[in-house]
Write a protein that holds these residues in place. Sequence first.
Motif, PDB file in Angstrom:
ATOM      1  N   TYR A   8       1.127  -1.076  -0.154  1.00  0.00           N
ATOM      2  CA  TYR A   8       0.304   0.178   0.074  1.00  0.00           C
ATOM      3  C   TYR A   8       0.583   1.158  -0.213  1.00  0.00           C
ATOM      4  CZ  TYR A   8       1.158  -0.319   4.519  1.00  0.00           C
ATOM      5  OH  TYR A   8       2.084  -0.546   6.109  1.00  0.00           O
ATOM      6  N   SER A   9       0.025   2.412  -0.393  1.00  0.00           N
ATOM      7  CA  SER A   9       0.647   3.540  -0.085  1.00  0.00           C
ATOM      8  C   SER A   9      -0.355   4.852   0.890  1.00  0.00           C
ATOM      9  CB  SER A   9       0.853   4.721  -1.416  1.00  0.00           C
ATOM     10  OG  SER A   9       1.347   5.734  -1.371  1.00  0.00           O
ATOM     11  N   LEU A  10       0.574   4.905   2.072  1.00  0.00           N
ATOM     12  CA  LEU A  10       0.096   5.175   3.234  1.00  0.00           C
ATOM     13  C   LEU A  10       0.178   6.879   2.721  1.00  0.00           C
ATOM     14  CD1 LEU A  10      -1.445   5.358   6.208  1.00  0.00           C
ATOM     15  CD2 LEU A  10       0.167   4.617   6.876  1.00  0.00           C
ATOM     16  N   LYS A  11       0.037   7.987   3.116  1.00  0.00           N
ATOM     17  CA  LYS A  11       0.064   9.304   3.145  1.00  0.00           C
ATOM     18  C   LYS A  11      -0.481   9.813   4.598  1.00  0.00           C
ATOM     19  CE  LYS A  11       0.690   9.920  -1.798  1.00  0.00           C
ATOM     20  NZ  LYS A  11      -0.010  10.208  -2.866  1.00  0.00           N
ATOM     21  N   LEU A  12       0.288  10.810   4.445  1.00  0.00           N
ATOM     22  CA  LEU A  12      -0.336  11.434   5.693  1.00  0.00           C
ATOM     23  C   LEU A  12       0.162  13.072   5.303  1.00  0.00           C
ATOM     24  CD1 LEU A  12       1.974  11.628   8.000  1.00  0.00           C
ATOM     25  CD2 LEU A  12       0.514   9.194   8.811  1.00  0.00           C
ATOM     26  N   ASP A  13      -0.574  14.163   7.106  1.00  0.00           N
ATOM     27  CA  ASP A  13       0.400  15.274   7.272  1.00  0.00           C
ATOM     28  C   ASP A  13       0.492  15.120   8.422  1.00  0.00           C
ATOM     29  OD1 ASP A  13      -0.038  16.164   4.153  1.00  0.00           O
ATOM     30  OD2 ASP A  13      -1.580  16.435   4.450  1.00  0.00           O
ATOM     31  N   TRP A  14       2.055  15.810   8.667  1.00  0.00           N
ATOM     32  CA  TRP A  14       2.128  15.751  10.260  1.00  0.00           C
ATOM     33  C   TRP A  14       2.674  17.283  10.569  1.00  0.00           C
ATOM     34  CZ3 TRP A  14       7.232  16.306  11.365  1.00  0.00           C
ATOM     35  CH2 TRP A  14       8.073  15.863  10.242  1.00  0.00           C
ATOM     36  N   ARG A  15       3.121  17.650  11.839  1.00  0.00           N
ATOM     37  CA  ARG A  15       3.647  18.859  12.188  1.00  0.00           C
ATOM     38  C   ARG A  15       4.014  18.832  13.813  1.00  0.00           C
ATOM     39  NH1 ARG A  15      -0.437  23.698  12.853  1.00  0.00           N
ATOM     40  NH2 ARG A  15      -1.309  22.771  14.372  1.00  0.00           N
ATOM     41  N   VAL A  16       5.206  18.596  14.374  1.00  0.00           N
ATOM     42  CA  VAL A  16       5.709  19.796  15.837  1.00  0.00           C
ATOM     43  C   VAL A  16       5.635  20.646  15.913  1.00  0.00           C
ATOM     44  CG1 VAL A  16       7.370  17.306  15.612  1.00  0.00           C
ATOM     45  CG2 VAL A  16       8.115  18.865  14.428  1.00  0.00           C
ATOM     46  N   ALA A  17       5.499  21.169  16.639  1.00  0.00           N
ATOM     47  CA  ALA A  17       5.266  22.736  17.516  1.00  0.00           C
ATOM     48  C   ALA A  17       7.009  22.289  18.070  1.00  0.00           C
ATOM     49  CB  ALA A  17       4.843  22.097  18.714  1.00  0.00           C
ATOM     50  N   GLY A  18       7.252  21.792  18.517  1.00  0.00           N
ATOM     51  CA  GLY A  18       9.281  22.377  18.811  1.00  0.00           C
ATOM     52  C   GLY A  18       9.900  20.556  18.722  1.00  0.00           C
ATOM     53  N   ASP A  19      10.653  20.737  19.615  1.00  0.00           N
ATOM     54  CA  ASP A  19      11.714  19.323  19.792  1.00  0.00           C
ATOM     55  C   ASP A  19      10.063  18.622  20.300  1.00  0.00           C
ATOM     56  OD1 ASP A  19      13.088  16.966  20.039  1.00  0.00           O
ATOM     57  OD2 ASP A  19      14.722  18.159  21.926  1.00  0.00           O
ATOM     58  N   ASP A  20       9.624  17.761  19.454  1.00  0.00           N
ATOM     59  CA  ASP A  20       9.220  16.583  19.889  1.00  0.00           C
ATOM     60  C   ASP A  20       8.978  15.432  19.274  1.00  0.00           C
ATOM     61  OD1 ASP A  20       6.651  18.659  21.674  1.00  0.00           O
ATOM     62  OD2 ASP A  20       6.884  19.506  19.808  1.00  0.00           O
ATOM     63  N   ALA A  65       5.024  16.285   4.450  1.00  0.00           N
ATOM     64  CA  ALA A  65       3.748  15.513   3.873  1.00  0.00           C
ATOM     65  C   ALA A  65       4.422  13.903   3.687  1.00  0.00           C
ATOM     66  CB  ALA A  65       3.299  15.727   2.639  1.00  0.00           C
ATOM     67  N   TYR A  66       3.897  12.624   4.731  1.00  0.00           N
ATOM     68  CA  TYR A  66       4.768  12.098   4.492  1.00  0.00           C
ATOM     69  C   TYR A  66       3.939  10.872   3.773  1.00  0.00           C
ATOM     70  CZ  TYR A  66       8.337  11.012   7.728  1.00  0.00           C
ATOM     71  OH  TYR A  66       9.421  10.889   9.034  1.00  0.00           O
ATOM     72  N   GLU A  67       5.008   9.831   2.434  1.00  0.00           N
ATOM     73  CA  GLU A  67       4.271   8.669   1.500  1.00  0.00           C
ATOM     74  C   GLU A  67       4.338   8.035   2.453  1.00  0.00           C
ATOM     75  OE1 GLU A  67       3.164   6.781  -1.614  1.00  0.00           O
ATOM     76  OE2 GLU A  67       5.191   8.245  -2.099  1.00  0.00           O
ATOM     77  N   ILE A  68       4.264   7.161   3.359  1.00  0.00           N
ATOM     78  CA  ILE A  68       5.388   5.704   3.756  1.00  0.00           C
ATOM     79  C   ILE A  68       4.377   3.978   2.457  1.00  0.00           C
ATOM     80  CG2 ILE A  68       5.334   3.727   5.044  1.00  0.00           C
ATOM     81  CD1 ILE A  68       4.746   6.204   6.770  1.00  0.00           C
ATOM     82  N   LEU A  69       5.329   3.766   1.298  1.00  0.00           N
ATOM     83  CA  LEU A  69       5.389   2.648   0.662  1.00  0.00           C
ATOM     84  C   LEU A  69       5.893   1.748   0.967  1.00  0.00           C
ATOM     85  CD1 LEU A  69       3.924   2.323  -2.755  1.00  0.00           C
ATOM     86  CD2 LEU A  69       6.531   3.065  -3.600  1.00  0.00           C
ATOM     87  N   VAL A  70       5.104   0.675   1.261  1.00  0.00           N
ATOM     88  CA  VAL A  70       5.395  -0.820   1.751  1.00  0.00           C
ATOM     89  C   VAL A  70       4.907  -1.887   0.264  1.00  0.00           C
ATOM     90  CG1 VAL A  70       4.075  -2.700   2.911  1.00  0.00           C
ATOM     91  CG2 VAL A  70       4.729  -0.031   4.161  1.00  0.00           C
ATOM     92  N   GLU A  71       5.874  -2.655   0.258  1.00  0.00           N
ATOM     93  CA  GLU A  71       5.414  -3.302  -0.617  1.00  0.00           C
ATOM     94  C   GLU A  71       6.413  -4.613  -0.805  1.00  0.00           C
ATOM     95  OE1 GLU A  71       5.829  -0.848  -5.399  1.00  0.00           O
ATOM     96  OE2 GLU A  71       7.515  -1.116  -4.078  1.00  0.00           O
ATOM     97  N   GLY A  72       4.992  -5.676  -0.418  1.00  0.00           N
ATOM     98  CA  GLY A  72       6.218  -6.424   0.348  1.00  0.00           C
ATOM     99  C   GLY A  72       7.179  -6.330   1.550  1.00  0.00           C
ATOM    100  N   GLN A  73       8.182  -6.577   1.791  1.00  0.00           N
ATOM    101  CA  GLN A  73       8.897  -6.469   2.466  1.00  0.00           C
ATOM    102  C   GLN A  73       9.752  -4.991   2.481  1.00  0.00           C
ATOM    103  OE1 GLN A  73       8.620  -8.479   6.096  1.00  0.00           O
ATOM    104  NE2 GLN A  73       6.805  -9.203   4.310  1.00  0.00           N
ATOM    105  N   ARG A  74       9.510  -4.159   1.606  1.00  0.00           N
ATOM    106  CA  ARG A  74      10.152  -2.599   1.695  1.00  0.00           C
ATOM    107  C   ARG A  74       9.265  -2.041   1.729  1.00  0.00           C
ATOM    108  NH1 ARG A  74      12.153  -0.778  -4.367  1.00  0.00           N
ATOM    109  NH2 ARG A  74      13.568   0.676  -3.716  1.00  0.00           N
ATOM    110  N   ILE A  75      10.009  -0.843   2.240  1.00  0.00           N
ATOM    111  CA  ILE A  75       9.712   0.440   2.638  1.00  0.00           C
ATOM    112  C   ILE A  75      10.255   1.210   2.394  1.00  0.00           C
ATOM    113  CG2 ILE A  75       8.952   1.694   4.765  1.00  0.00           C
ATOM    114  CD1 ILE A  75       8.838  -0.476   6.548  1.00  0.00           C
ATOM    115  N   GLN A  76      10.039   2.688   1.685  1.00  0.00           N
ATOM    116  CA  GLN A  76      10.369   3.737   0.771  1.00  0.00           C
ATOM    117  C   GLN A  76       9.677   4.810   1.881  1.00  0.00           C
ATOM    118  OE1 GLN A  76      11.473   3.487  -3.519  1.00  0.00           O
ATOM    119  NE2 GLN A  76       9.383   1.409  -3.477  1.00  0.00           N
ATOM    120  N   VAL A  77      10.243   5.857   2.256  1.00  0.00           N
ATOM    121  CA  VAL A  77       9.609   6.809   2.347  1.00  0.00           C
ATOM    122  C   VAL A  77       9.808   7.520   1.226  1.00  0.00           C
ATOM    123  CG1 VAL A  77       9.507   8.054   4.998  1.00  0.00           C
ATOM    124  CG2 VAL A  77      10.279   5.541   4.929  1.00  0.00           C
TER     125      VAL A  77
END
Length: 704
Positions: free
Chosen positions: A305-317, A379-391
């Motif tokens: 699958y391709s998992l996408k999401l947006d994230w934000r840190v306020a500081g050193d989080d 924005a992150y995309e985490i691409l999982v194909e079998g046993q491979r992860i691409q970020v």
Amino acid sequence: MRRTSIVGAAALLAAIACTAPASPVAANPADPRYDVLVFSKTAGFRHDSIPQGIQAIRDLGAANNFSVTATEDAAAFTTANLAQYEAVVFLSTTGDVLNAAQQTAFEQYIATGKGYVGIHAAADTEYDWPFYGNLVGGYFASHPAIQQANIRVENRGHAASGHLPQTWTRTDEWYNYRTNPRTSARVLANLDEGSYSGGGMGADHPITWCKTFGGGRSFYTGLGHTQATYAEANFRAHLLGGIRYAASRSQADCRPETGYTTLYNGATTGWSQAGPGSFTNTDATLTSVGGMGLFWYSQKQYTSYSLKLDWRVAGDDNSGIFVGFPASTDPNSAVNSGYEIQIDPTDAADRTTGAIYGFKSADLAARDAALNRAGEWNAYEILVEGQRIQVFLNGVRINDFTNTDPVRNLDGYIGIQNHGTGDDVSFRNIRIKELGAPPTGGDVTVQAESFSSQSGVQAVGKTGANNGQTLGFIEQGDWAAYNNVNVGGATSLRARVVSGGPGGTLQVRTGGATGPILGSVAVPNTGSWNTFATVNTTLSGVPAGNANVYLTFAGAGGGLFDVDDFTFVKSGGPGPGPGPGAVVGLGGKCLDVRGGGTADGTQMQILTCNSGPSQTFTRTGQTLRALGKCLDVSGSGTADGTKIQLWTCNGTGAQNWAPQANGTLVNSTSNKCLDIAGGSTTDGTVVHLWTCGTAASQRWTIPA
């Protein structure tokens, strides 16, 4: 070479209600100083809001560390003069505003990695300049009277839209566009045509979008007709975000996106909390509270699958995204059985942003160039194909990891971490696209930009590329390596390529950049840097099982060609695979079944690509099939100009099409090519049979 992107900058505004009065836009003191050219020449209708627009951009520059030069003199468009600006804003330009030499200078400017911002009538400009039309993303078609409407903000992770409410209600002149830009751009916001009168695009009516094109960046907003618009705080922040993106002061994933299923966009149905702590849920935003716990999507487990999401840190989080863990109420189950893709940008290399926590660091140089600073969305995309992860971070690949631990398996659930008190991390728009079962013993396709190491080449964002990027800047002697590729049993190589340059030779090797050559193939000039073609070559001496493979490149000069992806073919020799898709030709137009008809004899034509069933072809053997029938030469004819039609599949040579290394499709009976009549790019132009030659009207990108 492209300029390296500059690491992020400060946040724009805190969320402002759409009814709030105008107020100064928050400054971005961390942005390195830059320069913007505002161009407002008109050769058609002239908007009386242009002076207000210029002043608004001057105000934004004064508060956000960029200078503004405003002009209506097209003589400013020279290579030397444009070089001083990080972005050029077309402010409600209309008609033909640049001559041929000025157009060439601007094309070269974009190719150096610089940015374009189009405001409102910028889409009503330069209709006879294809580069400009592709850069802006869509041409103006019509508009109703000025009125209030609802804007649905679908991407709230971009600097131009992160501050906006999900529904933004305001008054403007609402453009209809000749084509929908969604196939080539990332749509940030679309219009709800049910909220006003005169919409002409239906349920999907983009109004603001971003994209990469021709080596540079593009941001367009259809807003900006009225003088009052430029006094609105939300619009000013919207415009500032677009300028900062175009000038590479803010990063974003602007690759086109379709086919994703929403897991979270305000509703938490299907989610469960494991362990202590929680997430607040306000304004379609999840923000971590306490912990250490895990908020996981418990309704379904996923494989590829391709998992996408947006994230934000306020500081050193600190937080992360977990994948590949079993169902459990214990958050440690994810830690011990799955993998965490880290968010915290301040920790050690193997546990900082983009790292597979504790297992593999991100490419830190690529990560730093793609990362927005604390307070801004990423924005992150985490691409999982079998046993491979691409970020992918903001559209840039920063990690590539393959699981070899027998205790862990990437089949499983996904979740987001609430790390502990004081670690305040927010998430938006979590969505997923299932990819089906990964290849096992069949053909193996590799995205060319997903190299393990390289010399002289780099990933390039490009419209029309699979996954939004190609391997580019290829010159004589460059190479790219790909580790642990399943090549065993491959008999040929298929590659999707593009070239507006001299072309050259692609070689595939094992063991090193000077190792034995398994096969080589000539890559031609495909007609432009956005016209893709497929080339094939047979292979010999292929190792059994997995191997480290190298693509090496030869040719005269620089900028030889780009490689989108390449496939080790194990299922029947050269030629496209079985996947459905468009057949794309001259001008980026698609082969189309006229009127979507299914009757035998229906004329084939070219038409603006729309992803519809009349443009969706499947390669089966040597046939191209759409709507359950085959691409056919009328009467098995061999004369130039013979009609190309849709016909019941019958196994005759009239329906056999052989892809060639130069991008042509040759009919086996006539030994002639699929051709666009007159070399026209006008919608509705017929395709026919014609003697094969060097014309771009015979170059096609086929499903692969």
